[in-house]
Design an enzyme around this catalytic site. Structure first.
Site, PDB file in Angstrom:
ATOM      1  N   SER A  23       0.706  -1.118   0.047  1.00 27.75           N
ATOM      2  CA  SER A  23      -0.014  -0.081   0.054  1.00 27.75           C
ATOM      3  C   SER A  23       0.706   1.343  -0.079  1.00 27.75           C
ATOM      4  O   SER A  23       1.617   1.572  -1.093  1.00 27.75           O
ATOM      5  CB  SER A  23      -0.831  -0.083   1.364  1.00 27.75           C
ATOM      6  OG  SER A  23      -1.903   0.979   1.231  1.00 27.75           O
ATOM      7  N   HIS A  24       0.675   2.118   1.100  1.00 26.93           N
ATOM      8  CA  HIS A  24       1.467   3.345   1.076  1.00 26.93           C
ATOM      9  C   HIS A  24       2.870   3.408   1.811  1.00 26.93           C
ATOM     10  O   HIS A  24       3.364   4.176   1.749  1.00 26.93           O
ATOM     11  CB  HIS A  24       0.565   4.302   2.001  1.00 26.93           C
ATOM     12  CG  HIS A  24       0.283   3.760   3.468  1.00 26.93           C
ATOM     13  ND1 HIS A  24      -0.811   2.623   3.483  1.00 26.93           N
ATOM     14  CD2 HIS A  24       0.596   3.792   4.463  1.00 26.93           C
ATOM     15  CE1 HIS A  24      -0.974   2.244   4.429  1.00 26.93           C
ATOM     16  NE2 HIS A  24      -0.040   2.903   5.329  1.00 26.93           N
TER      17      HIS A  24
ATOM     18  N   ASP B 259      -2.607   6.580  -3.431  1.00 29.13           N
ATOM     19  CA  ASP B 259      -1.363   6.119  -2.619  1.00 29.13           C
ATOM     20  C   ASP B 259      -0.993   4.927  -3.527  1.00 29.13           C
ATOM     21  O   ASP B 259      -1.077   4.737  -4.966  1.00 29.13           O
ATOM     22  CB  ASP B 259      -1.778   5.215  -1.287  1.00 29.13           C
ATOM     23  CG  ASP B 259      -2.807   4.103  -1.516  1.00 29.13           C
ATOM     24  OD1 ASP B 259      -3.597   4.037  -2.575  1.00 29.13           O
ATOM     25  OD2 ASP B 259      -2.654   3.281  -0.613  1.00 29.13           O
TER      26      ASP B 259
ATOM     27  N   ASP C 258      -0.983   1.705  -4.117  1.00 29.94           N
ATOM     28  CA  ASP C 258      -1.734   0.604  -4.907  1.00 29.94           C
ATOM     29  C   ASP C 258      -3.299   1.204  -5.306  1.00 29.94           C
ATOM     30  O   ASP C 258      -4.110   0.495  -5.574  1.00 29.94           O
ATOM     31  CB  ASP C 258      -2.095  -0.640  -3.848  1.00 29.94           C
ATOM     32  CG  ASP C 258      -2.922  -0.326  -2.638  1.00 29.94           C
ATOM     33  OD1 ASP C 258      -2.687   0.906  -2.042  1.00 29.94           O
ATOM     34  OD2 ASP C 258      -3.637  -1.218  -1.986  1.00 29.94           O
TER      35      ASP C 258
ATOM     36  N   ASP D  49      -5.882   2.700  -3.482  1.00 28.50           N
ATOM     37  CA  ASP D  49      -7.056   2.675  -2.837  1.00 28.50           C
ATOM     38  C   ASP D  49      -7.258   3.842  -1.904  1.00 28.50           C
ATOM     39  O   ASP D  49      -8.438   4.023  -1.358  1.00 28.50           O
ATOM     40  CB  ASP D  49      -7.249   1.507  -2.170  1.00 28.50           C
ATOM     41  CG  ASP D  49      -5.957   0.941  -1.155  1.00 28.50           C
ATOM     42  OD1 ASP D  49      -5.217   1.919  -1.006  1.00 28.50           O
ATOM     43  OD2 ASP D  49      -6.195   0.057  -0.567  1.00 28.50           O
ATOM     44  N   ARG D  50      -6.256   4.953  -1.634  1.00 28.51           N
ATOM     45  CA  ARG D  50      -6.535   5.730  -0.948  1.00 28.51           C
ATOM     46  C   ARG D  50      -6.670   7.319  -1.751  1.00 28.51           C
ATOM     47  O   ARG D  50      -6.285   7.037  -2.853  1.00 28.51           O
ATOM     48  CB  ARG D  50      -5.280   5.991   0.197  1.00 28.51           C
ATOM     49  CG  ARG D  50      -5.038   4.912   1.051  1.00 28.51           C
ATOM     50  CD  ARG D  50      -4.191   5.194   2.096  1.00 28.51           C
ATOM     51  NE  ARG D  50      -4.064   4.179   3.269  1.00 28.51           N
ATOM     52  CZ  ARG D  50      -3.480   4.330   4.359  1.00 28.51           C
ATOM     53  NH1 ARG D  50      -2.807   5.415   4.705  1.00 28.51           N
ATOM     54  NH2 ARG D  50      -3.491   3.371   5.246  1.00 28.51           N
TER      55      ARG D  50
ATOM     56  N   GLU E 250     -12.781   5.624   6.106  1.00 34.55           N
ATOM     57  CA  GLU E 250     -12.068   5.488   7.306  1.00 34.55           C
ATOM     58  C   GLU E 250     -11.368   6.808   7.169  1.00 34.55           C
ATOM     59  O   GLU E 250     -11.099   7.539   6.279  1.00 34.55           O
ATOM     60  CB  GLU E 250     -10.953   4.473   6.993  1.00 34.55           C
ATOM     61  CG  GLU E 250     -11.551   2.896   6.941  1.00 34.55           C
ATOM     62  CD  GLU E 250     -10.335   1.822   7.346  1.00 34.55           C
ATOM     63  OE1 GLU E 250     -10.244   1.521   8.310  1.00 34.55           O
ATOM     64  OE2 GLU E 250      -9.698   1.764   6.189  1.00 34.55           O
TER      65      GLU E 250
ATOM     66  N   LYS F 194     -11.440  -0.003  -0.884  1.00 36.10           N
ATOM     67  CA  LYS F 194     -11.510   1.483  -1.038  1.00 36.10           C
ATOM     68  C   LYS F 194     -11.169   1.698  -2.155  1.00 36.10           C
ATOM     69  O   LYS F 194     -10.354   1.215  -2.769  1.00 36.10           O
ATOM     70  CB  LYS F 194     -10.725   2.152   0.165  1.00 36.10           C
ATOM     71  CG  LYS F 194      -9.647   1.761   0.382  1.00 36.10           C
ATOM     72  CD  LYS F 194      -9.079   2.243   2.006  1.00 36.10           C
ATOM     73  CE  LYS F 194      -7.592   1.802   2.141  1.00 36.10           C
ATOM     74  NZ  LYS F 194      -7.575   1.185   3.188  1.00 36.10           N
TER      75      LYS F 194
HETATM   76  C1  G1P Z   1      -4.103   1.300   8.240  1.00 36.44           C
HETATM   77  C2  G1P Z   1      -5.135   2.457   8.598  1.00 36.44           C
HETATM   78  C3  G1P Z   1      -6.376   1.567   8.077  1.00 36.44           C
HETATM   79  C4  G1P Z   1      -6.378   1.212   6.880  1.00 36.44           C
HETATM   80  C5  G1P Z   1      -5.006   0.410   6.673  1.00 36.44           C
HETATM   81  C6  G1P Z   1      -4.950  -0.205   5.297  1.00 36.44           C
HETATM   82  O1  G1P Z   1      -4.125   0.477   9.220  1.00 36.44           O
HETATM   83  O2  G1P Z   1      -5.089   3.142   9.688  1.00 36.44           O
HETATM   84  O3  G1P Z   1      -7.527   2.462   8.302  1.00 36.44           O
HETATM   85  O4  G1P Z   1      -7.583   0.169   6.548  1.00 36.44           O
HETATM   86  O5  G1P Z   1      -4.010   0.987   7.045  1.00 36.44           O
HETATM   87  O6  G1P Z   1      -5.040   0.768   4.373  1.00 36.44           O
HETATM   88  P1  G1P Z   1      -3.368   0.384  10.518  1.00 36.44           P
HETATM   89  O7  G1P Z   1      -1.807   0.402  10.265  1.00 36.44           O
HETATM   90  O8  G1P Z   1      -3.799   1.543  11.461  1.00 36.44           O
HETATM   91  O9  G1P Z   1      -3.534  -0.895  11.304  1.00 36.44           O
HETATM   92 ZN    ZN Z   2      -3.478   1.466  -0.413  1.00 39.10          ZN
END
Ligand code: G1P
Ligand code: ZN
Length: 544
Positions: A113-114, A278, A280, A282-283, A364, A377
């Site tokens: 992801s990010h 981000d 991938d 989804d954000r 979220e 998302k």
């Molecule tokens: C974090 C975000 C959460 C999101 C997840 C995946 O998770 O807080 O809202 O769903 O990334 O993108 P966390 O690191 O808090 O468990």
């Molecule tokens: Zn992501």
């Protein structure tokens, strides 16, 4: 072409977190590490023979080599067909859509992801089930158990195939279809939004937007949709080339990590509309001129205006938000007489509500918003939703947000992250506070009355499954909340997240600096949890 069964030994710690298995890249590079996890997944799936699998990733380092291994293992495990995005690319929401469209058994997504990528960054793998959504906890736990006893994996002994060109290749008895990663997703977006209306907006010389793809997967998607189908001028998409290390950046669309976009959006001749996504895809982050939109507000605003876009013209069934997300959406749900659900952090909990038709929009605080069109998302979807709203209302981002605050009041909101805290310290801090929660309800703290203090537990209203230990919350009626939880996506030490929310109904007080408004709650959290005392940290690593 031979099928090889390779003897292996379990690697400890292959337990998926909030969003799949995420580790330092080097850990994934150990021989057999990826293979073990994939074989554990295939072993616990209810039959792979002849089934369809979707495969793609966010383009980070190891993406294509991992995709080649997974293709060979899928063939060796009896899959009938794998659809893989060209170059191994697929955004998370696009993959979710493909799983649903092709009736696939599921999809494997290669992404952290990010989190930063590259040899010194992170790598990740997640599995999405047949509904297109992240695997439920029962499945991820089964994978984890299996990974602890695995003794062999199966793989086809063949050279890499060409996944850089669209077309069909055979791999043993399995068919590999290399597909354009963008077109199906772009077609879906055309069905949900008024492209004609957005085209007219973007054609107006007076309106200008910027989309920051952060050198991650949404570059090709945003170029095809914004600059291609919607006719925005070339250059609208910045950092549009997916790079294995995201250009050395942290591909997380928030005001801290998307600093380049934020600087453009606060400059004197700033564009009217800014957005970012981000790693991938989804954000999303939405920014007006010098005006970032809080993700919790974004969910509430999209819900309140949903009828203006074609995909939601018939109205909403309900709204869901993760527990730490502000309660701005709850106010909209109450005003619209809609059910509103509060779920644990992570998109997987929204899936059953969406599948059961109980909700249409989910969100979220962590820059994630989505709806029933997929089971993830969806970053670009949220950007298009906002763009379509701007076009429909003929108002800018800031005007839309301020109007919302006037109608519903403002939920001042912030999240403070303490990253890479020593795991033992973080665990003790949480355990210590958890132990004292029982005595808080009924007390008056920082001038506010504590109405509830607990460790959030959730029972899924559809399938009855329950999840405990989802975050410590200290609630002051409708007025304020403090939430503490440990991240489930970090790869080094522990990350403590502290969330603050304060409701302000008076429009005359909607213009105050967020951190200043929240200062009494921030000081109280320090008093109660002793972050400084127990971790030695004097300030958060990231404030959003
Ligand atoms: C974090 C975000 C959460 C999101 C997840 C995946 O998770 O807080 O809202 O769903 O990334 O993108 P966390 O690191 O808090 O468990
Ligand atoms: Zn992501």
């Amino acid at each position: 072409m031979t099928l090889r069964t390779v003897a292996t030994r379990p690697f400890p710690g292959q337990r998926p977190g909030t969003s799949g298995l995420r580790k330092k890249t080097a850990e994934f590079e150990q021989p057999g590490y990826l293979e073990n996890f994939v074989q554990s997944l295939f072993d616990v799936l209810p039959g792979t023979a002849g089934k369809t699998l979707i495969l793609g990733g966010d383009g980070r380092y190891l993406n294509t080599s991992a995709a080649q291994i997974i293709l060979r293992m899928a063939a060796a495990n009896g899959f009938g067909r794998v659809l893989v995005g060209r170059g191994g690319l697929l955004s998370t929401p696009a993959a979710s859509h493909l799983i649903r469209r092709h009736g696939a058994l599921g999809g494997i997504l290669l992404s952290a992801s990010h989190n930063p990528g590259g040899p010194d960054g992170d790598f990740g793998i997640k599995f999405n089930a047949a509904n297109g959504g992240p695997a439920a906890e029962a499945l991820t736990e089964a994978i984890y158990r299996r990974s602890g006893e695995i003794a062999e994996y199966r793989i086809l002994d063949v050279p890499d195939i060409d996944i850089g060109r669209v077309g069909t290749v055979r791999l043993g008895a399995m068919q590999v279809e290399v597909i354009d990663p963008v077109s199906d997703y772009a077609n879906l977006m055309e069905r949900l939004f008024d492209f004609e209306r957005m085209r007219a907006l973007l054609r107006r010389g007076s309106f200008c937007m910027r989309f920051d793809a952060m050198n991650a997967v949404t570059g090709p998607y945003a170029r095809a949709i914004l600059e291609g189908r919607l006719g925005a001028p070339a250059g609208t998409v910045m950092n549009g080339e997916p790079l294995p290390d995201f250009g050395g950046h942290h591909p997380d669309p928030n005001p801290v990590h998307a600093a380049e976009l934020m600087a453009i959006m606060s400059s004197r001749d700033a564009p009217d509309f800014g957005a970012a996504s981000d790693g991938d895809g989804d954000r999303n982050m939405i920014v007006g001129r010098g005006f970032p939109v809080s993700p919790s507000d974004s969910l509430a605003i999209l819900a309140a205006n949903a009828k203006l876009v074609p995909g939601h013209a018939d109205g909403l069934k309900g709204i869901a938000r993760s527990m730490p997300t502000s309660r701005a959406a709850d106010r909209v749900a109450a005003a619209m007489d809609l059910p509103c659900f509060e779920t644990p952090t992570g998109w997987k909990y929204f899936g059953s509500l969406l599948d059961a038709g109980r909700v249409s929009l989910c969100g979220e605080e962590s820059y994630g918003t989505g709806a029933s069109h997929v089971r993830e998302k969806d970053g670009l979807w949220a950007v298009l939703f906002w763009l379509d709203l701007v076009a429909a209302r003929g108002e800018g981002v800031e005007a839309i947000v301020r109007d919302h605050w006037r109608r519903f009041g403002r939920h001042y909101y912030s999240r403070h992250d303490y990253e890479e805290v020593e795991a033992g310290q973080a665990g003790r801090l949480m355990a210590d506070l958890r132990g004292r929660l029982g005595g808080l309800a009924g007390r008056r703290l920082a001038g506010l009355d504590v109405t509830l203090a607990d460790d959030f537990a959730y029972r899924d209203p559809v399938d009855g499954s329950s999840s405990e230990g989802q975050g410590l919350r200290i609630v002051f009626g409708e007025t304020a909340r403090i939430v503490l939880r440990l991240s489930g996506t970090g790869t080094a030490g522990a990350t403590i997240r502290v969330y603050f929310e304060l409701y302000e109904p008076d429009p005359a007080r909607h213009d105050r600096p967020v951190q200043e408004v929240l200062a009494p709650l921030i000081a109280l959290a320090e008093d109660l949890a002793g972050i400084r005392r127990l971790t030695g940290r004097t300030r958060p690593s990231v404030v959003t």
